[in-house]
Design a protein around this motif. Structure first.
Motif, short mmCIF file in Angstrom:
data_model
loop_
_atom_site.label_atom_id
_atom_site.label_comp_id
_atom_site.label_asym_id
_atom_site.label_seq_id
_atom_site.Cartn_x
_atom_site.Cartn_y
_atom_site.Cartn_z
N GLY A 170 3.46 -2.67 13.93
CA GLY A 170 2.69 -1.69 14.56
C GLY A 170 2.34 -0.65 13.60
O GLY A 170 0.99 -0.28 13.56
N GLY A 171 3.44 -0.13 12.93
CA GLY A 171 3.16 0.82 11.88
C GLY A 171 2.10 0.37 10.54
O GLY A 171 1.44 0.87 10.17
N LEU A 172 2.34 -0.86 10.43
CA LEU A 172 1.51 -1.71 9.48
C LEU A 172 0.09 -1.44 9.83
O LEU A 172 -0.90 -1.22 9.14
N ALA A 173 -0.35 -1.76 11.16
CA ALA A 173 -1.65 -1.81 11.68
C ALA A 173 -2.16 -0.55 11.65
O ALA A 173 -3.13 -0.20 11.03
N LEU A 174 -1.43 0.57 12.03
CA LEU A 174 -1.83 2.03 11.85
C LEU A 174 -2.16 2.32 10.35
O LEU A 174 -3.00 2.98 10.10
N LEU A 175 -1.14 1.95 9.45
CA LEU A 175 -1.33 2.39 8.17
C LEU A 175 -2.61 1.49 7.51
O LEU A 175 -3.29 2.33 6.77
N LEU A 176 -2.72 0.21 7.72
CA LEU A 176 -3.96 -0.41 7.35
C LEU A 176 -5.12 0.09 7.92
O LEU A 176 -6.14 -0.06 7.40
N ASN A 177 -5.17 0.60 9.06
CA ASN A 177 -6.38 1.13 9.90
C ASN A 177 -6.98 2.44 8.91
O ASN A 177 -8.01 2.69 9.11
N GLU A 178 -5.99 3.03 8.36
CA GLU A 178 -6.55 4.01 7.50
C GLU A 178 -6.66 3.98 5.93
O GLU A 178 -7.62 4.50 5.35
N CYS A 233 1.83 -7.13 20.48
CA CYS A 233 0.47 -7.59 20.93
C CYS A 233 -0.70 -6.67 20.36
O CYS A 233 -1.68 -6.99 19.94
N PHE A 234 -0.16 -5.32 20.18
CA PHE A 234 -1.25 -4.27 19.55
C PHE A 234 -1.57 -4.70 17.99
O PHE A 234 -2.61 -4.89 17.67
N ALA A 235 -0.50 -5.07 17.48
CA ALA A 235 -0.67 -5.35 15.74
C ALA A 235 -1.58 -6.70 15.72
O ALA A 235 -2.42 -6.58 14.77
N MET A 236 -1.24 -7.58 16.41
CA MET A 236 -2.06 -8.87 16.22
C MET A 236 -3.36 -8.64 16.77
O MET A 236 -4.48 -9.33 16.10
#
Length: 387
Positions: free
Chosen positions: A248-256, A310-313
């Motif tokens: 989940g943190g990876l998704a938030l990081l990559l979003n930025e 679920c969020f990350a994928m």
């Protein structure tokens, strides 16, 4: 570089109750052995339905607080609340977010060297982007500056690395990356990247593509730690929510992180490796168990780890990092499973309580604010799949 501005509990009966009216309450523990029912999930993916669910879950959890507003648990929860605001544009949710910041006086929690204590600042940064009020982020800037000025800190002195537990990779790196972009200062991400790699080298299992929670769960641990590292079936302990925190943190990081950043490839590869492994470990009800490699030993699909997965994928599909044909069924089953955990009033149940390892003492009544946060994050991305 300059930044640009031992039981399985599939949810089948719960889901059938929710959509087909069998009279079994949502969140009740379903029996083992059933696969995802065909034809009952289409409604789950309609934007109007998802918005209603996001508002219901957010409203219920906001009305049932459990921790200090600057606590790490609320760092995760309010990340989900802000995502729900973006998805619904609800003035009520925005008012709740602003009220939280004002009650906190826009302060992080007091331990400047601990990643958990700055998790709430992710939401401060998000709100600052809307309101452009510097007081919303000044205390966070000052706290991070204090951490950066020191060659070491209490966490590193005790554990050898600053972010010694995998949860930290959700709590701090997305914030620091967001600060780099928001303040147009790449040094925040450079600092985060160096600490991230220390944690990666210590805790990431490069064959399993999963993170140990901390050094006590490594195969190289000694004494009591050696016992902690293995499940009854002989597999290493890989905690579901711990890995949910990371992906989940990876998704938030990559979003930025800018698409052309030279370090982006590392995070994309890690995200894809973890996604592939977690997809393999999804259970027939669409959820993940508390211990990823010994699912039969743990009751119930665990709501918080499953929500973050679920969020990350879903985010990965929406941003072209995951193959839609391969991962869409994973996300669809996960979202259906998560909705089977939500009670009629909006409580996300089957959430493992606070703790650093898989635990068995949770059930349909067990809730935590981060479980709601994970659900809200998931829904905020699932709604975009149809769009």
């Amino acid at each position: 570089m300059r930044f640009p501005p031992r039981f399985l509990f599939p949810f089948s009966v719960c889901l059938l109750a929710l959509f087909l009216g069998t009279g079994i309450p949502a969140g009740a523990a379903p029996p083992a052995g059933a696969a995802l029912p065909a034809g009952v999930s289409k409604r789950l993916f309609k934007p109007r339905y998802i918005k209603k669910r996001l508002l219901k879950v957010a409203d219920w959890q906001l009305a049932h607080p459990k921790h200090a507003l600057t606590d790490w648990t609320n760092g995760a929860f309010y990340a989900g609340v802000f995502a729900a605001y973006e998805a619904t544009q609800s003035p009520k949710i925005l008012d709740s977010l602003m009220a939280m910041g004002e009650r906190n006086r826009w302060l992080p929690a007091p331990k400047f060297g601990h990643a958990d204590d700055i998790a709430i600042s992710q939401t401060y940064l998000n709100l600052y982007r809307l309101k452009k009020d510097r007081r919303m982020i000044q205390a966070t800037i000052d706290t991070v500056a204090k951490l950066r000025r020191l060659a070491t800190n209490p966490e590193k002195e005790k554990h050898g690395i600053t972010w010694w537990w995998c949860d930290a990779l959700f709590m701090a790196p997305p914030l620091l990356t967001k600060m780099s972009v928001t303040l147009n200062d790449p040094s925040y991400f450079t600092f985060s990247d160096s600490l991230y790699h220390q944690t990666y080298e210590r805790l990431y299992h490069k064959e399993q593509h999963l993170f140990a929670r901390d050094a006590r769960y490594l195969a190289t641990a000694e004494g009591e730690g050696k016992r902690k590292a293995y499940e009854a079936n002989g597999q290493l302990v890989f905690w579901s929510r711990g890995n949910g925190w990371v992906i989940g943190g990876l998704a938030l990081l990559l979003n930025e992180l800018p698409a052309d950043h030279p370090r982006r490839g590392f995070y994309v590869t890690l995200f894809q490796q973890m996604s592939a492994k977690l997809a393999e470990l999804q259970q027939p009800d669409g959820l993940w168990r508390g211990s990823l490699l010994d699912p039969a030993a743990y009751p119930g699909g665990e709501g918080s780890g499953s929500g973050f997965d679920c969020f990350a994928m879903a985010w990965g599909i929406n941003h072209g990092l995951l193959d839609r044909a391969r991962y869409l069924p994973v996300v669809q089953k996960a979202w259906a499973g998560l909705n089977g955990l939500v009670s009629a009033e909006g409580r996300v149940g089957w959430v493992q309580p606070i703790g650093g390892d898989p635990r068995r003492n949770f059930n349909a009544e067990s809730y935590e604010v981060y479980g709601a946060g994970a659900y809200l994050l998931a829904g905020s991305e699932v709604i975009k799949l149809a769009q």
